[in-house]
Enzyme design. Structure first.
Site, PDB file in Angstrom:
ATOM      1  N   CYS A 150     -24.374 -66.675 -53.377  1.00  0.00           N
ATOM      2  CA  CYS A 150     -23.206 -66.452 -54.204  1.00  0.00           C
ATOM      3  C   CYS A 150     -23.361 -67.060 -55.598  1.00  0.00           C
ATOM      4  O   CYS A 150     -24.173 -66.615 -56.383  1.00  0.00           O
ATOM      5  CB  CYS A 150     -21.956 -66.936 -53.468  1.00  0.00           C
ATOM      6  SG  CYS A 150     -20.423 -66.201 -54.047  1.00  0.00           S
ATOM      7  N   HIS A 151     -22.598 -68.107 -55.935  1.00  0.00           N
ATOM      8  CA  HIS A 151     -22.718 -68.783 -57.226  1.00  0.00           C
ATOM      9  C   HIS A 151     -23.772 -69.891 -57.193  1.00  0.00           C
ATOM     10  O   HIS A 151     -24.074 -70.489 -58.220  1.00  0.00           O
ATOM     11  CB  HIS A 151     -21.365 -69.372 -57.649  1.00  0.00           C
ATOM     12  CG  HIS A 151     -20.389 -68.344 -58.114  1.00  0.00           C
ATOM     13  ND1 HIS A 151     -19.653 -67.567 -57.239  1.00  0.00           N
ATOM     14  CD2 HIS A 151     -20.035 -67.944 -59.361  1.00  0.00           C
ATOM     15  CE1 HIS A 151     -18.882 -66.740 -57.929  1.00  0.00           C
ATOM     16  NE2 HIS A 151     -19.092 -66.950 -59.221  1.00  0.00           N
TER      17      HIS A 151
END
Length: 188
Positions: free
Chosen positions: A118-119
């Site tokens: 994800c991030h």
């Protein structure tokens, strides 16, 4: 899970990064449980020990989990593999923690596997290990990845040598399956 897969990582030690707050709960818990159930020894590490509050969908407070060791207490030599969860605030926090960034850099440069979702690739970018690599992430990081010299692709899981990346919680099944395979293949 079959009995053989429960012990396929029994001689593997894994560090799981966790921010004091803001890491996405499911991106922390599912990979952590996957490697634990496969027999790995797991340490949850962060900038300071104690309780860390996770989130759901970036905005909703969720459960707290124990950070067992600090980045300063450990070294890349202590671990065969690393997992970095996402969560916008958590990933942004992790990329500002110099000891954690340096640990990740040393780990990746040593050729050991790092699974980042994800991030979480913000931390890879900060560590300076993205140049010339192909990876994926949450779609909003594609320009960051490209600016760091990496090639961003929109796929559920991407393996580029020792980097394993995924886009978001919807990709967790494929991400966890790939983690098991890659961590077993890179054991010391």
């Amino acid at each position: 899970m079959s009995e053989s897969s429960q012990t396929e990582l029994e001689d593997v030690t894994v560090a799981v990064f966790l921010a004091q707050e803001g890491s996405e709960e499911i991106e922390f818990t599912e990979p952590t449980e996957t490697v634990s159930e496969a027999g790995a020894t797991v340490d949850v590490i962060g900038s300071e020990t104690g309780e860390a509050r996770t989130v759901n969908n970036d905005l909703e407070e969720s459960e707290s989990y124990e950070i067992e060791k600090t980045f300063e207490e450990v070294s890349a030599d202590d671990y065969d593999a690393v997992i970095v969860p996402g969560g916008t605030v958590g990933a942004d926090t992790l990329r500002t923690q110099e000891e954690g960034v340096e640990l990740l850099r040393e780990h990746v440069e040593a050729g050991k596997p790092a699974a980042v979702i994800c991030h979480g690739p913000w931390t890879l970018i900060e560590a300076g290990v993205v140049d010339g690599r192909t990876l994926t992430s949450y779609h909003s990081l594609r320009t960051d990845v490209r600016n760091a010299g990496g090639e961003w692709v929109d796929e559920e899981v991407v393996t580029d040598d020792n980097l394993i990346t995924s886009r978001n919680p919807d990709d967790l099944e494929a991400f966890c399956e790939t983690i098991l395979e890659e961590f077993a293949n890179h054991r010391n």
